[in-house]
Design an enzyme around this catalytic site. Structure first.
Site, mmCIF file in Angstrom:
data_model
loop_
_atom_site.group_PDB
_atom_site.id
_atom_site.type_symbol
_atom_site.label_atom_id
_atom_site.label_comp_id
_atom_site.label_asym_id
_atom_site.label_seq_id
_atom_site.Cartn_x
_atom_site.Cartn_y
_atom_site.Cartn_z
ATOM 1 N NE ARG A 259 -4.021 -2.196 2.151
ATOM 2 C CZ ARG A 259 -3.845 -3.094 2.869
ATOM 3 N NH1 ARG A 259 -2.844 -3.158 3.691
ATOM 4 N NH2 ARG A 259 -4.724 -4.085 2.854
ATOM 5 C CE LYS B 99 4.700 17.195 -13.825
ATOM 6 N NZ LYS B 99 4.508 16.243 -14.672
ATOM 7 C CD GLU C 151 -4.973 16.037 -14.870
ATOM 8 O OE1 GLU C 151 -3.743 15.776 -14.643
ATOM 9 O OE2 GLU C 151 -5.786 15.871 -15.610
ATOM 10 N NE ARG D 200 -0.084 16.490 -12.280
ATOM 11 C CZ ARG D 200 0.588 15.667 -11.620
ATOM 12 N NH1 ARG D 200 0.508 15.703 -10.192
ATOM 13 N NH2 ARG D 200 1.645 14.911 -12.060
ATOM 14 C CG ASN E 57 -3.308 16.577 -19.356
ATOM 15 O OD1 ASN E 57 -2.227 15.838 -19.103
ATOM 16 N ND2 ASN E 57 -4.300 16.467 -18.524
ATOM 17 C CG HIS F 7 -0.052 15.216 -23.307
ATOM 18 N ND1 HIS F 7 0.674 16.359 -23.333
ATOM 19 C CD2 HIS F 7 0.670 14.216 -22.512
ATOM 20 C CE1 HIS F 7 1.603 16.186 -23.062
ATOM 21 N NE2 HIS F 7 1.908 15.076 -22.537
ATOM 22 C CG HIS G 196 -2.300 10.312 -24.088
ATOM 23 N ND1 HIS G 196 -3.000 10.691 -22.903
ATOM 24 C CD2 HIS G 196 -1.036 10.382 -23.857
ATOM 25 C CE1 HIS G 196 -1.813 10.997 -21.873
ATOM 26 N NE2 HIS G 196 -0.841 10.664 -22.565
HETATM 27 N N1 GLY Z 1 2.471 14.698 -17.402
HETATM 28 C C1 GLY Z 1 1.122 15.676 -16.914
HETATM 29 C C2 GLY Z 1 1.443 15.736 -15.541
HETATM 30 O O1 GLY Z 1 2.260 15.318 -14.953
HETATM 31 O O2 GLY Z 1 0.283 15.941 -15.033
#
Ligand code: GLY
Length: 368
Positions: free
Chosen positions: A124, A229, A239, A246, A250, A253, A257
């Site tokens: 965990r 970041k 997020e 956050r 993206n 992305h 993706h």
């Molecule tokens: N790579 C996107 C994030 O870390 O939120």
């Protein structure tokens, strides 16, 4: 966990989950010292190592892992799988890992995400230290605690937020990184500029020489990306903000993706798919009446400077791309959500975008 490092440092401020990122050239001593400290404290250490790193830069890794149980992970998205997760759990179990143990994870985004999820899920949750060795993982995936694996239905569909105890970035290892991998990392660097840092973008555009592992600006630029970041993660760790936060990371992305999933993991490096995704995100912004004063050519030239693709390298089915997007984690109440730019350096989440607009954009990059 206290260590001495003579590098640039910055802190990801997350209360009792705060940790340090250190960035510099040459950190073998730091790693060795950290290993000795942990072992003196009676903590068992194991390592997860990207196979590409151990083959491409054996001198970096061998000394550290020679006397440690270590598991080598094949390079490539295919390793972010339930199969490798089970192998990882078995590896930890057979080495009698306990709650005080620490996993060192060496490699790029694939081993970082897999290793982080092993650490998040085993017993965990145990500590892990990220030692990113690709540009992409240095500036993005090693920071912020997103861990997980892919399913055939989509990328990163299973995972957990689990912050590392530390991130150690040795820029020296980039000197042995294949140029294609370095370029893929540049897509994420360019992304930071586009989503929230116009001066970084301008700097990248105006550098007389393209960024490279030897470039004098490399350290400052990696530091800037990690700083951007870390601030975003500090303000929206999971997020959960509906707007901004956050999710802005993206940018490009949702498209990227879908390209990766449709082409088959491994056809494009993640950063390459993101590069095409950035072109799509720019075009979507324009279609929504945003980004009025920005030049598409400047973006295309910047991506091309790093040999990044700006359209599909072989044709993909439009329907399959659209259906991959509907499986993306970013679908919210059945609606596709996209990060778009108001202008370079400023972005927001657009909640409900017409599927016809997305189809047109996908066709503009070669989908049929
Ligand atoms: N790579 C996107 C994030 O870390 O939120």
């Amino acid at each position: 966990m206290k260590i001495k490092i003579e590098h640039q440092r910055l802190e990801v401020e997350l209360g009792d989950r705060s940790y340090e990122i250190s960035i510099g050239f040459g950190c073998r001593n730091t790693l060795t010292e950290q290993k000795a400290n942990l072992q003196q404290d009676g903590r068992k250490i194991v390592a997860l190592v990207d196979n590409g790193l151990s083959e491409g830069n054996p001198s970096f890794i061998n000394e550290f892992v020679c006397d440690l149980p270590h598991l080598k992970i094949p390079s490539g998205e295919e390793s972010k799988s339930s199969e490798w997760l089970c192998r990882g759990w078995d590896f930890l179990a057979s080495n009698k890992i306990d709650r005080t143990s620490v996993i060192f994870v060496f490699g790029g985004g694939v081993s970082g995400d897999l290793g982080g999820f092993l650490a998040a899920s085993y017993l965990r949750g145990i500590d892990f230290i990220q030692v990113p060795t690709t540009l992409l993982s240095m500036v993005d995936s090693s920071v912020g605690g997103k861990t997980g694996i892919n399913l055939s239905a989509g990328k990163n569909l299973v995972g957990a937020f689990h912050q590392p105890s530390q991130v150690i970035i040795d820029l020296e290892v980039l000197k042995t990184l294949p140029p294609r991998e370095f370029s893929a990392g540049m897509a994420e660097v360019i992304k930071y500029g586009m989503l929230g840092n116009a001066s970084l973008y301008q700097k990248l555009v105006s550098l007389p020489q393209a960024l490279s592992p030897e470039h004098p600006e490399l350290s400052a630029i990696v530091h800037q990306c990690c700083l951007d970041k870390s601030r975003i993660v500090r303000d929206d760790e999971k997020e959960s903000l509906i707007q901004g936060g956050r999710a802005l990371l993206n940018l490009g992305h949702t498209f990227g993706h879908a390209i990766e999933a449709t082409a088959g993991y491994g056809s494009y490096l993640h950063g390459e798919a993101v590069a095409i995704g950035l072109v799509c995100a720019y075009r979507l912004s324009c279609k929504l009446g945003l980004c009025e004063n920005e030049s598409e050519n400047v973006l295309l030239e910047l991506l091309a400077r790093y040999n990044l693709p700006i359209e599909l390298t072989s044709q993909l089915s439009l329907d399959r791309l659209l259906s991959a997007m509907m499986n993306d984690k970013k679908v919210h109440k059945g609606a596709l959500r996209f990060v778009v730019m108001d202008k370079i350096g400023s972005s927001h989440v657009e909640n409900s975008v017409d599927i016809e607009v997305i189809s047109e954009i996908l066709q503009s990059i070669g989908a049929r």
